[in-house]
Design a protein around this motif. Structure first.
Motif, mmCIF file in Angstrom:
data_model
loop_
_atom_site.group_PDB
_atom_site.id
_atom_site.type_symbol
_atom_site.label_atom_id
_atom_site.label_comp_id
_atom_site.label_asym_id
_atom_site.label_seq_id
_atom_site.Cartn_x
_atom_site.Cartn_y
_atom_site.Cartn_z
ATOM 1 N N MET B 1 48.677 37.570 32.473
ATOM 2 C CA MET B 1 49.769 36.440 33.576
ATOM 3 C C MET B 1 50.775 36.028 33.260
ATOM 4 S SD MET B 1 48.520 37.013 36.547
ATOM 5 C CE MET B 1 48.295 36.453 38.144
ATOM 6 N N ASP B 2 51.436 36.708 32.080
ATOM 7 C CA ASP B 2 52.205 35.880 31.553
ATOM 8 C C ASP B 2 53.285 36.450 32.927
ATOM 9 O OD1 ASP B 2 51.750 35.997 29.055
ATOM 10 O OD2 ASP B 2 52.300 37.355 27.860
ATOM 11 N N GLY B 3 53.747 37.061 33.189
ATOM 12 C CA GLY B 3 54.572 37.317 34.501
ATOM 13 C C GLY B 3 54.745 36.090 34.849
ATOM 14 N N LEU B 4 53.721 35.207 35.573
ATOM 15 C CA LEU B 4 53.241 34.689 36.545
ATOM 16 C C LEU B 4 53.647 32.626 36.114
ATOM 17 C CD1 LEU B 4 52.382 33.419 39.006
ATOM 18 C CD2 LEU B 4 50.107 33.330 37.889
ATOM 19 N N THR B 5 53.065 33.062 34.687
ATOM 20 C CA THR B 5 54.175 31.869 34.296
ATOM 21 C C THR B 5 55.861 31.789 33.639
ATOM 22 O OG1 THR B 5 52.570 32.206 32.653
ATOM 23 C CG2 THR B 5 52.984 30.100 32.479
ATOM 24 N N ALA B 6 55.769 33.307 33.507
ATOM 25 C CA ALA B 6 57.246 32.625 33.174
ATOM 26 C C ALA B 6 58.157 32.725 34.911
ATOM 27 C CB ALA B 6 57.925 34.181 32.491
ATOM 28 N N GLY B 7 57.334 33.187 36.068
ATOM 29 C CA GLY B 7 58.002 33.420 36.533
ATOM 30 C C GLY B 7 58.250 31.568 37.152
ATOM 31 N N PHE B 8 57.398 31.680 37.198
ATOM 32 C CA PHE B 8 56.730 30.073 37.660
ATOM 33 C C PHE B 8 57.686 29.408 37.377
ATOM 34 C CE2 PHE B 8 54.212 25.621 36.600
ATOM 35 C CZ PHE B 8 54.390 25.539 38.041
ATOM 36 N N LYS B 9 57.995 29.188 35.910
ATOM 37 C CA LYS B 9 58.673 28.591 34.819
ATOM 38 C C LYS B 9 60.786 28.710 35.211
ATOM 39 C CE LYS B 9 56.972 27.859 30.810
ATOM 40 N NZ LYS B 9 57.135 28.166 29.375
ATOM 41 N N ASN B 10 60.561 29.633 35.562
ATOM 42 C CA ASN B 10 61.938 30.241 36.516
ATOM 43 C C ASN B 10 62.035 29.438 37.865
ATOM 44 O OD1 ASN B 10 64.387 31.641 36.824
ATOM 45 N ND2 ASN B 10 63.063 33.624 37.775
ATOM 46 N N GLU B 11 61.223 29.624 38.727
ATOM 47 C CA GLU B 11 61.177 29.394 40.225
ATOM 48 C C GLU B 11 61.416 27.386 39.926
ATOM 49 O OE1 GLU B 11 62.331 30.525 42.943
ATOM 50 O OE2 GLU B 11 60.946 32.554 42.175
ATOM 51 N N LEU B 12 61.202 26.886 39.633
ATOM 52 C CA LEU B 12 60.788 25.412 38.996
ATOM 53 C C LEU B 12 62.674 24.917 38.661
ATOM 54 C CD1 LEU B 12 57.968 23.680 37.103
ATOM 55 C CD2 LEU B 12 59.225 23.473 39.651
ATOM 56 N N GLN B 13 63.248 25.672 37.610
ATOM 57 C CA GLN B 13 64.727 25.857 37.337
ATOM 58 C C GLN B 13 65.328 26.056 38.518
ATOM 59 O OE1 GLN B 13 64.522 28.213 33.875
ATOM 60 N NE2 GLN B 13 65.211 26.708 32.598
ATOM 61 N N LEU B 14 65.222 26.865 39.328
ATOM 62 C CA LEU B 14 66.045 27.620 40.069
ATOM 63 C C LEU B 14 65.833 26.437 40.960
ATOM 64 C CD1 LEU B 14 65.515 31.164 41.073
ATOM 65 C CD2 LEU B 14 67.582 29.561 41.050
ATOM 66 N N MET B 15 64.416 26.182 41.530
ATOM 67 C CA MET B 15 64.544 24.639 42.115
ATOM 68 C C MET B 15 65.490 23.244 41.841
ATOM 69 S SD MET B 15 60.735 24.249 43.573
ATOM 70 C CE MET B 15 60.706 25.041 45.213
ATOM 71 N N ILE B 16 65.806 23.049 40.422
ATOM 72 C CA ILE B 16 66.284 21.950 39.632
ATOM 73 C C ILE B 16 67.722 22.294 39.800
ATOM 74 C CG2 ILE B 16 66.518 20.712 37.944
ATOM 75 C CD1 ILE B 16 63.777 21.393 37.315
ATOM 76 N N TYR B 17 68.058 24.200 39.762
ATOM 77 C CA TYR B 17 69.468 23.882 39.728
ATOM 78 C C TYR B 17 70.730 23.602 40.834
ATOM 79 C CZ TYR B 17 69.990 25.335 35.053
ATOM 80 O OH TYR B 17 69.774 25.868 34.009
ATOM 81 N N ARG B 18 69.229 23.903 42.568
ATOM 82 C CA ARG B 18 69.927 23.957 43.804
ATOM 83 C C ARG B 18 69.981 22.579 44.050
ATOM 84 N NH1 ARG B 18 65.007 27.308 45.364
ATOM 85 N NH2 ARG B 18 65.698 29.440 44.887
ATOM 86 N N LYS B 19 70.963 22.344 44.110
ATOM 87 C CA LYS B 19 72.432 20.656 44.676
ATOM 88 C C LYS B 19 70.975 20.393 45.949
ATOM 89 C CE LYS B 19 76.184 20.775 42.330
ATOM 90 N NZ LYS B 19 76.966 22.189 43.160
ATOM 91 N N LYS B 20 70.730 21.339 46.778
ATOM 92 C CA LYS B 20 70.038 20.457 47.615
ATOM 93 C C LYS B 20 68.254 19.624 47.070
ATOM 94 C CE LYS B 20 70.481 24.341 50.194
ATOM 95 N NZ LYS B 20 70.211 25.529 51.190
ATOM 96 N N THR B 21 68.303 19.931 46.288
ATOM 97 C CA THR B 21 66.725 19.651 45.817
ATOM 98 C C THR B 21 66.881 18.447 45.241
ATOM 99 O OG1 THR B 21 65.604 22.093 44.857
ATOM 100 C CG2 THR B 21 64.559 20.544 44.996
ATOM 101 N N ILE B 22 67.751 18.565 44.968
ATOM 102 C CA ILE B 22 68.323 16.867 43.769
ATOM 103 C C ILE B 22 68.502 16.045 45.135
ATOM 104 C CG2 ILE B 22 69.723 16.451 41.887
ATOM 105 C CD1 ILE B 22 67.755 17.545 41.007
ATOM 106 N N PHE B 23 69.663 16.454 45.534
ATOM 107 C CA PHE B 23 70.203 15.217 46.607
ATOM 108 C C PHE B 23 69.062 14.980 47.708
ATOM 109 C CE2 PHE B 23 72.307 15.145 50.948
ATOM 110 C CZ PHE B 23 73.095 14.288 50.425
#
Lengths: 312, 249
Positions: B1-23
């Motif tokens: 399930m390496d893909g899942l962990t990596a994907g999960f990290k990726n999605e979280l990072q994406l979320m933080i990069y989106r300005k609206k989440t932080i906003f």
């Protein structure tokens, strides 16, 4: 590939079935709320005459502010009511006899021989219409659906226990955290209204000496003085407790209601106010209200002097 | 399930990069404060609303009905329809990750975001009580508070699963956003017209946490409620996956 489809498919199937099953459990569940609703409908639909015994008590930090005990006999068909009310408070206690007939109301205090009569034909008609409207509402399933939706999750908090003889005890106990924010926000509004009212009455009182003989004034003054309970800060409902006893014939026999407020008055003293109401219904459909013959008695007509006040 | 962990990290990072989440998080910090200010300014009309130790639970009602669902719709719109329309989903699926992994990564990241938002709101409301609260006005035990917030989290995550499932039918973020708000409002209003609807609708469970605060609730009721919330989560998650699996990207 096939295995994966089997897995997701069964996940959907099993969880869907579980969802339906628990949904139906919640839907068909015989909660205390449903029991109470059935009993209330049954009582209201068949009610023609009743004897009501009601006790109301208001306590401040455990000491009695005022109390009222009353026994009323009512016939809903011809709208006749008779009964006695005993009001006790800091100003002493008073006994009142009252008779209400379709054409007017009669009061008499124990301390005097005067009968106060108030004729209010027009108002009665209005009340009658309003009442019929309300009775209809009980059969209206649409309104029932709305009330159900408003009560929402609270209905799960109503418990029902059945005793050996078939009578049910239905109760609801809410602490401050469980009381919906909307209801909780209404508590300060009510107290603000009370303190405004007491200020207005103060102004009026200073103008004219209050006639304590008039039963309405008496009611107002000995029931409680609004100034005593004018909480100004940190007003909160601490708990609400409802309890009802339903007899084996599915009629409501007893209804208790307690509410506790906490808060501080203008001087910063904290108060715990407890209001409780205990209503017992008996002699359902076998009650005959007493009537009174006013011939040869001292009678004073009471004018409705409230009318102007609503507009100022 | 390496893909899942990596994907999960990726999605979280994406979320933080989106300005609206932080906003959204930044605004959420101010919402409990704004509500207190609102109550204060309404004092001549309403009288004094009391900020007491139960404030975090009382405000939870507002959070779970308006704030968190809105947050969910925004995030889900970004996670699924937005990625389809901007063709970034295709890129993500070119990586060594299964469709199930990509789907679960998104859903888990959504769960973390909801949890973080709830935690933030709970902390701010508790602080509000410590700073503005009237002393000596009742109390609530910390364990009860925790239970209420965990229950609120579960119902919100379950609601998220329902809307993730719906999001599979949309190719534009705006369309999904409008549709989901309408559907949510509709399911919230339906119990007023249809009897029994609320027993089968997950949107009626937004105030479900209040059951966990009571003493008089039977264990059976809490159990059926929990099973309903969890099974609805699993069902809509699996249904959503079936649609996600067959999607042409």
């Amino acid at each position: 590939m096939k295995k994966k489809w089997l897995l997701t498919g069964s996940a959907v199937g099993i969880s869907g079935a579980l969802m339906l099953a628990t949904g139906f459990t919640a839907f068909a569940g015989t909660s205390g709320y449903e029991d109470y609703k059935a009993a209330l409908k049954n009582t209201v639909q068949n009610l023609q005459s009743v004897t009501v015994q009601a006790d109301a008590v208001l306590k401040d930090n455990g000491s009695l502010l005022s109390g009222a005990q009353s026994t009323l006999k009512a016939n809903l068909k011809n709208e006749a009511v008779s009964g006695t009310v005993k009001i006790s408070g800091k100003a002493g206690s008073q006994n009142l006899n009252l008779y209400s007939q379709p054409d007017g109301q009669v009061w008499k205090s124990d301390t005097s021989d005067t009968y106060y009569v108030k004729q209010d034909k027009a108002e009665k008609d209005e009340q009658k219409q309003g009442k019929e409207h309300k009775d209809e509402a009980w059969f209206n399933s649409q309104e029932e659906t709305v009330i159900d939706a408003l009560i929402g999750n609270l209905k799960n908090e109503i418990t029902s226990t059945t005793a050996n003889d078939g009578s049910k005890n239905i109760s609801l106990q809410l602490d401050s955290a469980q009381i919906p924010a909307v209801v909780q926000a209404l508590a300060p509004v009510a107290f603000k209204h009370l303190s405004d009212q007491s200020q207005r009455e103060d102004l009026q009182d200073s103008g004219a000496k209050v006639q304590l003989n008039n039963p309405e004034n008496l009611f107002k003054h000995s029931l409680f003085n609004a100034k005593d309970i004018a909480l100004t800060e940190g007003v909160q409902i601490q708990s609400i407790h409802l309890n009802a006893v339903v007899n084996p014939a599915n009629e409501i026999q007893r209804q208790q209601f307690d509410i506790t407020f906490t808060g501080k008055d203008a001087q910063g003293v904290s108060h715990t106010l407890t209001a409780s109401l205990d209503v017992q219904l008996s002699a359902l459909n076998t009650t005959t209200p007493d009537t009174i013959d006013l011939n040869g008695k001292k009678v004073q007509q009471v004018q409705d002097h409230h009318e102007g006040r609503h507009h100022d | 399930m390496d893909g899942l962990t990596a994907g999960f990290k990726n999605e979280l990072q994406l979320m933080i990069y989106r300005k609206k989440t932080i906003f959204f998080f930044a605004i959420s910090v101010f919402i409990p404060l704004l509500l207190i200010a609102l109550f204060h300014s309404l004092q001549p009309v309403l009288g004094l609303f009391t900020v007491s130790p139960t404030y975090p639970v009382q405000m939870l009602e507002i959070y779970t009905i308006f704030l968190i669902p809105l947050f969910l719709f925004l995030e889900i719109a970004d996670l699924f329809p937005q990625e389809v329309s901007s063709r970034t989903l295709k890129l993500a699926l070119l990586r060594p990750i299964t469709r199930l992994g990509a789907y679960m990564a998104k859903f888990l990241a959504l769960g973390v975001a909801i949890g973080a938002l709830l935690l933030l709101l709970g902390t701010v409301s508790t602080l509000c009580n410590l700073i503005f609260g009237t002393s000596g006005t009742g109390s609530i035990d910390a364990f009860g508070l925790l239970k209420a917030y965990v229950a609120a989290f579960l119902s919100m995550w379950s609601l998220a699963a329902l809307f993730v499932c719906m999001a599979q039918f949309f190719r534009s973020a705006g369309g999904f956003l409008v549709f989901s708000i309408l559907i949510y409002a509709g399911t919230k209003a339906a119990p007023y017209f249809l009897q029994g609807f609320s027993s089968f609708s997950i949107t009626s469970y937004t105030g479900w946490y209040s059951l966990w605060l009571g003493h008089s609730i039977s264990v059976a009721k809490l159990a059926t409620g929990s099973v309903f919330v969890l099974s609805s989560l699993v069902m809509f998650l699996a249904l959503g996956y079936i649609f996600f699996e067959r999607k042409e990207v």
